[in-house]
Design a protein around this motif. Structure first.
Motif, PDB file in Angstrom:
ATOM      1  N   LEU A 173      -8.178  -0.631 -10.448  1.00 50.62           N
ATOM      2  CA  LEU A 173      -7.245  -0.576 -11.266  1.00 50.62           C
ATOM      3  C   LEU A 173      -6.862  -1.034 -12.710  1.00 50.62           C
ATOM      4  O   LEU A 173      -6.803  -1.153 -13.653  1.00 50.62           O
ATOM      5  CB  LEU A 173      -5.432   0.139 -11.135  1.00 50.62           C
ATOM      6  CG  LEU A 173      -6.329   1.522 -10.300  1.00 50.62           C
ATOM      7  CD1 LEU A 173      -4.739   2.125  -9.975  1.00 50.62           C
ATOM      8  CD2 LEU A 173      -6.987   2.624 -10.631  1.00 50.62           C
TER       9      LEU A 173
ATOM     10  N   ASN B 267       0.857  -1.296  -0.110  1.00 54.21           N
ATOM     11  CA  ASN B 267      -0.079   0.263   0.111  1.00 54.21           C
ATOM     12  C   ASN B 267       1.114   0.967  -0.270  1.00 54.21           C
ATOM     13  O   ASN B 267       1.836   1.128   0.963  1.00 54.21           O
ATOM     14  CB  ASN B 267      -0.965   0.238   1.306  1.00 54.21           C
ATOM     15  CG  ASN B 267      -1.942  -1.274   1.362  1.00 54.21           C
ATOM     16  OD1 ASN B 267      -2.600  -1.405   0.624  1.00 54.21           O
ATOM     17  ND2 ASN B 267      -1.376  -2.070   2.318  1.00 54.21           N
TER      18      ASN B 267
ATOM     19  N   ARG C   9      -7.386   2.242  -6.078  1.00 55.06           N
ATOM     20  CA  ARG C   9      -6.727   3.145  -5.555  1.00 55.06           C
ATOM     21  C   ARG C   9      -7.953   3.271  -5.228  1.00 55.06           C
ATOM     22  O   ARG C   9      -9.275   3.394  -5.113  1.00 55.06           O
ATOM     23  CB  ARG C   9      -6.398   3.667  -6.683  1.00 55.06           C
ATOM     24  CG  ARG C   9      -6.259   5.161  -6.555  1.00 55.06           C
ATOM     25  CD  ARG C   9      -6.163   6.261  -7.947  1.00 55.06           C
ATOM     26  NE  ARG C   9      -7.136   6.657  -8.721  1.00 55.06           N
ATOM     27  CZ  ARG C   9      -7.678   6.456  -9.625  1.00 55.06           C
ATOM     28  NH1 ARG C   9      -7.016   6.636 -10.197  1.00 55.06           N
ATOM     29  NH2 ARG C   9      -8.913   6.930 -10.407  1.00 55.06           N
TER      30      ARG C   9
ATOM     31  N   LYS D 262      -2.603   3.933  -2.944  1.00 58.85           N
ATOM     32  CA  LYS D 262      -2.981   2.466  -4.001  1.00 58.85           C
ATOM     33  C   LYS D 262      -2.089   1.352  -3.661  1.00 58.85           C
ATOM     34  O   LYS D 262      -1.194   1.966  -3.534  1.00 58.85           O
ATOM     35  CB  LYS D 262      -2.054   3.115  -5.471  1.00 58.85           C
ATOM     36  CG  LYS D 262      -2.125   2.151  -6.533  1.00 58.85           C
ATOM     37  CD  LYS D 262      -0.471   2.880  -7.180  1.00 58.85           C
ATOM     38  CE  LYS D 262      -0.705   1.809  -9.196  1.00 58.85           C
ATOM     39  NZ  LYS D 262       0.207   2.633 -10.200  1.00 58.85           N
ATOM     40  N   THR D 263      -2.886   0.844  -4.173  1.00 58.82           N
ATOM     41  CA  THR D 263      -1.957  -0.926  -3.535  1.00 58.82           C
ATOM     42  C   THR D 263      -2.226  -2.057  -4.815  1.00 58.82           C
ATOM     43  O   THR D 263      -2.840  -1.882  -5.644  1.00 58.82           O
ATOM     44  CB  THR D 263      -3.755  -1.520  -2.864  1.00 58.82           C
ATOM     45  OG1 THR D 263      -4.495  -0.435  -1.982  1.00 58.82           O
ATOM     46  CG2 THR D 263      -3.873  -2.674  -2.850  1.00 58.82           C
ATOM     47  N   THR D 264      -1.409  -2.278  -4.398  1.00 53.39           N
ATOM     48  CA  THR D 264      -0.666  -2.918  -5.636  1.00 53.39           C
ATOM     49  C   THR D 264      -0.370  -5.010  -5.159  1.00 53.39           C
ATOM     50  O   THR D 264      -0.150  -4.361  -3.872  1.00 53.39           O
ATOM     51  CB  THR D 264       0.788  -2.923  -6.155  1.00 53.39           C
ATOM     52  OG1 THR D 264       1.576  -2.065  -5.328  1.00 53.39           O
ATOM     53  CG2 THR D 264       0.286  -1.185  -7.041  1.00 53.39           C
TER      54      THR D 264
ATOM     55  N   GLN E 193      -9.183   7.214  -3.436  1.00 49.67           N
ATOM     56  CA  GLN E 193      -8.333   8.600  -2.741  1.00 49.67           C
ATOM     57  C   GLN E 193      -9.959   9.406  -2.434  1.00 49.67           C
ATOM     58  O   GLN E 193     -10.873   9.699  -2.505  1.00 49.67           O
ATOM     59  CB  GLN E 193      -7.984   9.301  -4.145  1.00 49.67           C
ATOM     60  CG  GLN E 193      -9.242   9.658  -5.472  1.00 49.67           C
ATOM     61  CD  GLN E 193      -8.964   9.898  -6.819  1.00 49.67           C
ATOM     62  OE1 GLN E 193      -7.086  11.559  -6.489  1.00 49.67           O
ATOM     63  NE2 GLN E 193      -8.912   9.761  -7.477  1.00 49.67           N
TER      64      GLN E 193
ATOM     65  N   SER F 255      -4.449  -4.453  -8.191  1.00 45.07           N
ATOM     66  CA  SER F 255      -4.506  -3.360  -7.811  1.00 45.07           C
ATOM     67  C   SER F 255      -5.378  -2.401  -8.314  1.00 45.07           C
ATOM     68  O   SER F 255      -5.825  -2.277  -8.706  1.00 45.07           O
ATOM     69  CB  SER F 255      -3.011  -2.398  -9.050  1.00 45.07           C
ATOM     70  OG  SER F 255      -3.768  -2.292 -10.017  1.00 45.07           O
TER      71      SER F 255
END
Length: 291
Positions: A249, A162, A215, A188-190, A217, A213
């Motif tokens: 995403l 994260n 996001r 952003k989580t990948t 915001q 992934s």
């Protein structure tokens, strides 16, 4: 002012479980197994273990009580991942500027005015133990030992990361009578750790995977104030609010949708959107609902 810190931490959790049961108790006051006469033959015991180890460091610099800079780095390992994918690297950097302490600032009614920003990453390994390998249960097959497939493992799973960016302003006015702040955040989580569904014909329903992934915001705002301040009574009030927008995403393997029951993870939509039929009104001839 300059400061630095380095450290090491190690976490180990080892759990032992032992259970057994009997029925037809002689007395409710005797809750020992020998106080009952019918053995349910479901005694069980097992051991599970979880290890987490990390090395970390942080530096901080403060200039003239006006500007503060921070940086950190850490390297973590988790026993929940295969030894080849056990380590992850995470970092952060931040800065703050106390504008009210500048020599040119001339607003006496402002106690504190601070601009701040930060960016950094954290790891997540919250998937349960032994998910990187196939697991089996030992069962009784007419008095003989048998093994039954329990869960599908994924050797290449690793840390979910994260990465967060935050920027905002904090203030205090009129000798602390009014204070608050406004902050923008982007997360952003990948390598998202998800249960990846599989066709039941494969013999298992899902497995853990780094599946994509997403996001988040939005904005957060807080304002605090003193409504009433008397010698023997003070009333402070706080109002806060936040707005968050979530969006998937991408998904691994070039897929656009992962469906699990009523929930769907779809690129371009919020995670865990419910996958449901839409109403088309009522059939005037039968009175039944249409979809």
């Amino acid at each position: 002012r300059f400061s630095a810190m380095i450290g090491h931490e190690f976490y180990n959790l080892k759990s032992y479980t032992l259970s057994g049961a009997k029925q037809n108790m002689f007395s409710i006051d005797n809750n020992e197994l020998n106080g009952a006469v019918v053995d349910t033959q479901n005694a069980a015991s097992y051991t599970t273990e979880y290890n987490n180890e990390g090395y970390f460091g942080r530096v901080e610099y403060e200039y003239d009580n006006r500007i503060v800079l921070n940086g950190s780095y850490r390297r973590d390992a988790s026993s929940r991942f295969h030894p080849d994918h056990r380590w992850g690297n995470f970092w952060s950097a931040s800065a703050a500027w106390l504008i009210n302490r500048e020599s040119w600032f001339r607003a006496d009614w402002v106690d504190m005015l601070k601009l701040k920003a930060s960016v950094g990453s954290q790891g997540n390994d919250n998937i349960g133990n032994f998910r990187y390998t196939n697991t089996y249960t030992i069962e009784n097959a007419n008095g003989e030992v048998s093994t039954v497939f329990n869960a599908k493992g994924a050797e290449d799973i690793t840390w979910e990361t994260n990465t967060n960016f935050n920027a905002g302003v904090e203030f205090s006015l009129l000798q602390g009578k009014i204070s608050g702040g406004v902050e923008y955040f982007l997360r952003k989580t990948t390598d998202m750790l998800l249960e990846y569904p599989m066709a039941l014909s494969t013999g298992f329903k899902n497995y853990n995977a780094n599946a994509g992934s997403m996001r988040n915001q939005g904005l957060e705002a807080t304002i605090r104030g003193t409504v009433l301040d008397k010698p023997n009574f003070r009333w402070d009030a706080t109002v806060m609010g936040s707005f968050n927008r979530n969006k998937v995403l991408g998904l691994t393997g070039g897929q656009d949708v992962i469906t699990s029951g009523l929930r769907v993870i779809e690129v371009g939509k919020p995670i865990y959107t419910f996958y449901l039929p839409k109403t088309a009104g009522v059939d005037p001839a039968t009175g039944k609902q249409l979809y």
